[in-house]
Scaffold this motif. Structure first.
Motif, PDB file in Angstrom:
ATOM      1  N   TYR A   1       0.691  -1.328   0.015  1.00  0.00           N
ATOM      2  CA  TYR A   1       0.093  -0.024  -0.116  1.00  0.00           C
ATOM      3  C   TYR A   1       0.863   1.250   0.150  1.00  0.00           C
ATOM      4  O   TYR A   1       0.705   2.178  -0.703  1.00  0.00           O
ATOM      5  N   ALA A   2       1.875   1.097   0.775  1.00  0.00           N
ATOM      6  CA  ALA A   2       2.958   2.471   0.824  1.00  0.00           C
ATOM      7  C   ALA A   2       3.437   2.773  -0.554  1.00  0.00           C
ATOM      8  O   ALA A   2       3.504   3.927  -1.095  1.00  0.00           O
ATOM      9  N   ARG A   3       3.724   1.718  -1.205  1.00  0.00           N
ATOM     10  CA  ARG A   3       4.410   1.935  -2.737  1.00  0.00           C
ATOM     11  C   ARG A   3       3.286   2.387  -3.372  1.00  0.00           C
ATOM     12  O   ARG A   3       3.549   3.422  -4.297  1.00  0.00           O
ATOM     13  N   GLU A   4       2.114   2.019  -3.659  1.00  0.00           N
ATOM     14  CA  GLU A   4       1.195   2.588  -4.236  1.00  0.00           C
ATOM     15  C   GLU A   4       0.555   4.067  -4.103  1.00  0.00           C
ATOM     16  O   GLU A   4       0.493   4.824  -4.866  1.00  0.00           O
ATOM     17  N   ILE A   5       0.760   4.263  -2.854  1.00  0.00           N
ATOM     18  CA  ILE A   5       0.469   5.946  -2.255  1.00  0.00           C
ATOM     19  C   ILE A   5       1.664   6.485  -2.504  1.00  0.00           C
ATOM     20  O   ILE A   5       1.509   7.809  -3.086  1.00  0.00           O
ATOM     21  N   VAL A   6       2.963   6.138  -2.480  1.00  0.00           N
ATOM     22  CA  VAL A   6       4.086   6.912  -3.087  1.00  0.00           C
ATOM     23  C   VAL A   6       3.823   7.120  -4.628  1.00  0.00           C
ATOM     24  O   VAL A   6       4.212   8.110  -5.166  1.00  0.00           O
ATOM     25  N   ALA A   7       3.504   6.211  -5.450  1.00  0.00           N
ATOM     26  CA  ALA A   7       3.258   6.226  -6.788  1.00  0.00           C
ATOM     27  C   ALA A   7       2.098   7.307  -7.132  1.00  0.00           C
ATOM     28  O   ALA A   7       2.247   8.268  -8.077  1.00  0.00           O
ATOM     29  N   HIS A   8       1.152   7.215  -6.409  1.00  0.00           N
ATOM     30  CA  HIS A   8       0.169   8.106  -6.442  1.00  0.00           C
ATOM     31  C   HIS A   8       0.451   9.723  -6.252  1.00  0.00           C
ATOM     32  O   HIS A   8      -0.062  10.526  -6.987  1.00  0.00           O
ATOM     33  N   MET A   9       1.216   9.892  -5.168  1.00  0.00           N
ATOM     34  CA  MET A   9       1.758  11.342  -4.818  1.00  0.00           C
ATOM     35  C   MET A   9       2.811  11.644  -5.973  1.00  0.00           C
ATOM     36  O   MET A   9       2.557  12.857  -6.209  1.00  0.00           O
TER      37      MET A   9
END
Length: 311
Positions: free
Chosen positions: A293-301
């Motif tokens: 999830y952290a990787r997804e949110i970093v990519a989102h940001m």
């Protein structure tokens, strides 16, 4: 507002009965919906240098989860962002005001009030389930304050209402009676909910343990009230203009409570929605797989930042 007044009384009774079990050092933000328990990495030792210069991400636990459930995810994201996590009124250590009805309007204004008190001008809201609808309403009310949305297990309002009718026993949908039943059976309801919401092979003991610790310390779980508020809600239907802000939806496909819910329904409110499916997760993909999830949110940001620069 008999239901909300019932919760006001019962949550304070739980807090008073907990005695000295309340965790020390909790920080709060004062809002019209009640005193809200807030964790902010900007206030943590060692983060004083420049956390407020980083992009801000705000989480709200999906009850019976509480802020403590987010420790691992917060640790993963803190090197990159200012991370805020707060219990919505009626959950965890945020005791609700007597007139808090869990409407989308009240919930959204609570979110904005927390941002105001923390001095955050603009943030990404990373909310889940029904809380995601508060995030959508907050973005409608204050589009310049909400940079983007990172939601989990949040379908459209109508789909959420269908879920509530399907999943929540009828007695809990009755004002006052539902509040008393939820309060008396809160530990059992939380236990049953974790078993239903998580994949069958997932060990629910860590979730259950933190939930029990919250209850032992007087924590809230106003499930009946949030369901009743959700079923009364029409604001996203009577204000149908879709939002154009970026939104990523993480969907756990092993969530047995949402087995017939279609995540695509959220495009009714967010036509630019991007959906990421976690095939091995249940109702809490952010907590079940925090690293992914952290990787997804970093990519989102990073995508939001790139789009901002290109504009």
């Amino acid at each position: 507002m008999p239901g909300s007044r019932t919760d006001y009384f019962l949550t304070r009774l739980s807090a008073s009965l907990s005695g000295t079990n309340m965790p020390a050092g909790l920080k709060y933000a004062e809002t019209a919906a009640g005193r809200v328990h807030v964790f902010d990495t900007a206030n943590e030792p060692g983060n004083e240098a420049s956390p407020t210069d980083r992009p801000s991400i705000v989480f709200t636990p999906d009850g019976p989860n509480v802020v403590a459930h987010y420790r691992r995810l917060i640790a993963l994201l803190t090197p990159h962002f200012r991370v805020v996590c707060f219990d919505m009124p009626g959950f965890g250590f945020s005791l609700p005001a007597a007139d808090y009805r869990h409407s989308l309007e009240q919930g959204a204004r609570t979110v904005l009030a927390v941002l105001d008190q923390l001095g955050i001008a603009r943030a990404t809201l990373a909310f889940s389930c029904a809380n995601g609808l508060y995030a959508i309403r907050a973005a409608q009310l204050a589009p310049t304050r909400i940079a983007s949305l990172m939601l989990s297990q949040t379908p459209s309002l109508s789909a959420m209402q269908a879920w509530a009718y399907r999943m929540i026993p009828r007695p809990l949908r009755v004002p006052v009676a539902g509040q008393f039943i939820t309060w008396l059976a809160r530990r059992k309801l939380a236990q049953l909910w974790y078993r239903s919401a998580l994949p069958a092979e997932t060990d629910d003991k860590p979730f259950q343990q933190l939930g029990r610790q919250s209850f032992d310390a007087g924590g809230c779980f106003c499930l009946a009230s949030v369901v009743q508020g959700l079923l009364r809600e029409t604001v996203l239907m009577t204000n149908p203009a879709p939002l154009t802000i970026p939104c990523t939806l993480i969907w756990g496909e092993q969530d047995r409570s949402h087995r017939v819910t279609q995540p695509e329904t959220l495009r009714e409110h967010l036509p630019q929605l991007e959906i990421r499916r976690f095939a091995d997760c249940g109702h809490f993909p952010d907590l079940e797989q925090p690293e992914r999830y952290a990787r997804e949110i970093v990519a989102h940001m990073e995508k939001i930042a790139a789009d901002t620069v290109s504009c």
